[in-house]
Scaffold this active site. Structure first.
Site, PDB file in Angstrom:
ATOM      1  N   GLY A   1      -2.586   1.381   0.177  1.00 33.52           N
ATOM      2  CA  GLY A   1      -3.479   1.983  -0.801  1.00 33.52           C
ATOM      3  C   GLY A   1      -2.665   2.460  -2.002  1.00 33.52           C
ATOM      4  O   GLY A   1      -3.103   2.363  -3.155  1.00 33.52           O
ATOM      5  N   THR A   2      -1.482   2.964  -1.734  1.00 35.34           N
ATOM      6  CA  THR A   2      -0.604   3.441  -2.810  1.00 35.34           C
ATOM      7  C   THR A   2      -0.316   2.314  -3.798  1.00 35.34           C
ATOM      8  O   THR A   2      -0.376   2.506  -5.025  1.00 35.34           O
ATOM      9  CB  THR A   2       0.725   3.961  -2.208  1.00 35.34           C
ATOM     10  OG1 THR A   2       0.415   5.049  -1.333  1.00 35.34           O
ATOM     11  CG2 THR A   2       1.695   4.408  -3.276  1.00 35.34           C
TER      12      THR A   2
ATOM     13  N   ASN B   1      -9.355  13.242  -0.043  1.00 34.53           N
ATOM     14  CA  ASN B   1      -8.687  13.185   1.253  1.00 34.53           C
ATOM     15  C   ASN B   1      -8.439  14.555   1.867  1.00 34.53           C
ATOM     16  O   ASN B   1      -8.208  14.656   3.061  1.00 34.53           O
ATOM     17  CB  ASN B   1      -7.364  12.423   1.130  1.00 34.53           C
ATOM     18  CG  ASN B   1      -6.531  12.877  -0.034  1.00 34.53           C
ATOM     19  OD1 ASN B   1      -7.000  12.882  -1.180  1.00 34.53           O
ATOM     20  ND2 ASN B   1      -5.302  13.274   0.221  1.00 34.53           N
TER      21      ASN B   1
ATOM     22  N   GLN C   1     -10.396   6.782   1.295  1.00 33.53           N
ATOM     23  CA  GLN C   1     -10.988   7.644   2.321  1.00 33.53           C
ATOM     24  C   GLN C   1     -12.429   7.259   2.632  1.00 33.53           C
ATOM     25  O   GLN C   1     -12.915   7.503   3.729  1.00 33.53           O
ATOM     26  CB  GLN C   1     -10.942   9.118   1.862  1.00 33.53           C
ATOM     27  CG  GLN C   1      -9.552   9.708   1.878  1.00 33.53           C
ATOM     28  CD  GLN C   1      -9.035   9.930   3.291  1.00 33.53           C
ATOM     29  OE1 GLN C   1      -9.788  10.100   4.242  1.00 33.53           O
ATOM     30  NE2 GLN C   1      -7.720   9.927   3.442  1.00 33.53           N
TER      31      GLN C   1
ATOM     32  N   HIS D   1      -5.223   1.415   7.158  1.00 27.02           N
ATOM     33  CA  HIS D   1      -4.944   2.373   8.241  1.00 27.02           C
ATOM     34  C   HIS D   1      -5.833   3.603   8.201  1.00 27.02           C
ATOM     35  O   HIS D   1      -5.797   4.421   9.118  1.00 27.02           O
ATOM     36  CB  HIS D   1      -3.451   2.745   8.281  1.00 27.02           C
ATOM     37  CG  HIS D   1      -2.981   3.655   7.195  1.00 27.02           C
ATOM     38  ND1 HIS D   1      -2.822   5.005   7.387  1.00 27.02           N
ATOM     39  CD2 HIS D   1      -2.615   3.409   5.917  1.00 27.02           C
ATOM     40  CE1 HIS D   1      -2.361   5.551   6.261  1.00 27.02           C
ATOM     41  NE2 HIS D   1      -2.227   4.611   5.365  1.00 27.02           N
TER      42      HIS D   1
ATOM     43  N   THR E   1       4.878 -12.984  -0.172  1.00 28.78           N
ATOM     44  CA  THR E   1       4.283 -13.723   0.943  1.00 28.78           C
ATOM     45  C   THR E   1       3.233 -12.857   1.631  1.00 28.78           C
ATOM     46  O   THR E   1       3.465 -11.668   1.870  1.00 28.78           O
ATOM     47  CB  THR E   1       5.391 -14.121   1.939  1.00 28.78           C
ATOM     48  OG1 THR E   1       6.344 -14.920   1.240  1.00 28.78           O
ATOM     49  CG2 THR E   1       4.832 -14.902   3.117  1.00 28.78           C
TER      50      THR E   1
ATOM     51  N   CYS F   1       6.144  18.374  -0.073  1.00 29.77           N
ATOM     52  CA  CYS F   1       7.029  17.562  -0.896  1.00 29.77           C
ATOM     53  C   CYS F   1       8.099  16.954   0.009  1.00 29.77           C
ATOM     54  O   CYS F   1       8.234  17.315   1.170  1.00 29.77           O
ATOM     55  CB  CYS F   1       7.631  18.368  -2.045  1.00 29.77           C
ATOM     56  SG  CYS F   1       9.049  19.323  -1.575  1.00 29.77           S
TER      57      CYS F   1
HETATM   58  C1  LIG Z   1      -7.215   9.107  -1.117  1.00 31.02           C
HETATM   59  C2  LIG Z   1      -5.993   8.354  -0.736  1.00 31.02           C
HETATM   60  N1  LIG Z   1      -5.471   7.474  -1.612  1.00 31.02           N
HETATM   61  C3  LIG Z   1      -4.376   6.759  -1.328  1.00 31.02           C
HETATM   62  C4  LIG Z   1      -3.728   6.917  -0.143  1.00 31.02           C
HETATM   63  C5  LIG Z   1      -2.487   6.113   0.121  1.00 31.02           C
HETATM   64  O1  LIG Z   1      -2.767   5.041   0.973  1.00 31.02           O
HETATM   65  P1  LIG Z   1      -1.553   4.365   1.806  1.00 31.02           P
HETATM   66  O2  LIG Z   1      -1.178   5.332   2.866  1.00 31.02           O
HETATM   67  O3  LIG Z   1      -2.152   3.096   2.344  1.00 31.02           O
HETATM   68  O4  LIG Z   1      -0.470   4.103   0.837  1.00 31.02           O
HETATM   69  C6  LIG Z   1      -4.214   7.829   0.799  1.00 31.02           C
HETATM   70  C7  LIG Z   1      -3.494   8.047   2.070  1.00 31.02           C
HETATM   71  O5  LIG Z   1      -3.399   9.133   2.569  1.00 31.02           O
HETATM   72  C8  LIG Z   1      -5.373   8.567   0.502  1.00 31.02           C
HETATM   73  O6  LIG Z   1      -5.884   9.449   1.355  1.00 31.02           O
END
Ligand SMILES: Cc1ncc(COP(=O)(O)O)c(C=O)c1O
Length: 362
Positions: free
Chosen positions: A45-46, A130, A158, A180, A216, A304
């Site tokens: 997600g990041t 989140n 979320q 995940h 890939t 942090c």
């Molecule tokens: C709202 C939200 N965005 C992005 C992320 C990041 O996702 P990932 O853990 O797949 O990088 C999270 C993960 O905690 C999240 O809760």
């Protein structure tokens, strides 16, 4: 995992995996109501968030738009991407505040758009938060942005699998997902990006995924992501009703055992499985350690990398003081949470709170 064909290879082993991978893409597309070609697989997600915020900024910069608009309660994958653009690329970052319930202030956004629409490269506002679970008015955000043709991205990490999510009905330009958070494996996510609209890539190489995400394919993870999606859509509403009822029992139990505690965001629409609670006179990291010792996992807002707890930026944006934000913890409930878990937790918390308050007095 046993089938090693690279889905981009032309040989039979590759083609076979490619077929399954495209099937996975289609089932995820059905679940979020978008076209399969709008799914760009990422490693998290990041990564999807970074690709959207930076990509739309670079695209907008080309036509003189250098303002990045985010809400004050975004995940750090959005907030830190925006800050990076400010420091390294000259972006102007504007944060839209939230009310005391944690809902984004649409009036503030509307005012900004009325004054500076032509300068805005992207608006990124999460679908649900989140830390509190509070659901955001994304349709209204899109409505405000549409007349000025401002791209709107939403971090739906979320929300996916927990509330109905339709990319098409929301009218979004882009949306982030992560496997995940809904029962799939760690290390795979997706950016849903409107067809025909490309953004500059973060990763360059083999040109996979519309040349926006080279690398890939992680086929086993992508297939597992799709399996989790079809599993979650099978019993979507039954499971959520069950989780919400467990959450309500947990909240009632905690409020009864610790009468001066309060639930953040409880007066507005929330995801079914998150409880964010403030317990005056305690420190959240003490609570977390003591609960962990009793076999109960909870989270504090954020930590942090050096392990030093900071007050949650989400709770601060909702009007908490440093002290009350530091007295707050979050419980997450999911498919494996049981009646006995939610019955037991408040009982354990009662003694933990007494010890934490004692420690705080010292
Ligand atoms: C709202 C939200 N965005 C992005 C992320 C990041 O996702 P990932 O853990 O797949 O990088 C999270 C993960 O905690 C999240 O809760």
């Amino acid at each position: 995992m046993a089938r090693l064909g690279n889905p981009s290879s032309l040989h039979a082993f590759g083609r076979e995996v490619r077929k399954d991978l495209e099937g996975a893409r289609e089932s995820i597309a059905v679940a979020v109501d978008c076209h399969p070609s709008e799914i760009i697989f990422t490693a998290s997600g990041t990564e999807a968030d970074n690709t959207a915020v930076k990509g739309f900024y670079w695209k907008g910069q080309g036509v003189g738009r250098n303002v990045v608009v985010v809400s004050a309660i975004e995940h750090h994958a959005i907030l830190d991407s925006a800050q990076w653009l400010k420091v390294h690329e000259g972006a102007e970052v504007i944060e839209i505040g939230v009310d005391r319930h944690g809902v984004v202030l649409l009036g503030e956004l509307e005012d900004l758009i009325s004054r500076r629409a032509d300068e805005i490269a992207v608006i990124s506002i999460m679908s649900s938060n989140n830390e509190t679970g509070v659901i955001q008015p994304i349709e209204k955000v899109v409505e405000l942005a549409r007349p000025a043709s401002i791209p709107v991205h939403s971090d739906a990490v979320q929300s996916f699998g927990k509330i109905p999510l339709s990319f098409n009905s929301l009218g979004l330009t882009a949306m982030s997902l992560s496997a995940h958070k809904m029962g799939g494996p760690i290390g795979v996510g997706a950016l849903v990006l409107r067809k025909g609209l490309d953004v500059p890539a973060l990763l360059h190489g083999g040109g996979q995924e519309r040349d926006i995400r080279s690398g890939t394919f992680n086929a086993p993870a992508i297939l597992a992501f799709a399996a989790a999606v079809s599993d979650s859509s099978l019993d979507f509403s039954d499971r959520n009703t069950r989780i919400q009822s467990l959450r309500d029992k947990l909240e009632d139990g905690i409020l009864e055992c610790v009468p001066d505690s309060y639930v953040n965001g409880s007066e507005v629409e929330r995801l079914p499985g998150i409880v964010n609670i403030t317990i005056p006179g305690t420190e959240s990291d003490t609570l977390q350690l003591l609960l962990d010792n009793e076999g109960i996992a909870c989270s504090t807002g954020s930590a942090c990398s050096a392990g030093v707890q900071r007050p949650s930026h989400v709770l601060l944006a909702m009007g908490h003081t440093d002290v009350t934000a530091r007295s707050s913890i979050r419980f997450s409930l999911g498919a494996t949470t049981t009646e006995s878990d939610v019955h037991e937790a408040p009982r354990v918390l009662t003694s933990v709170v007494a010890r934490a308050r004692m420690a705080n007095l010292r």
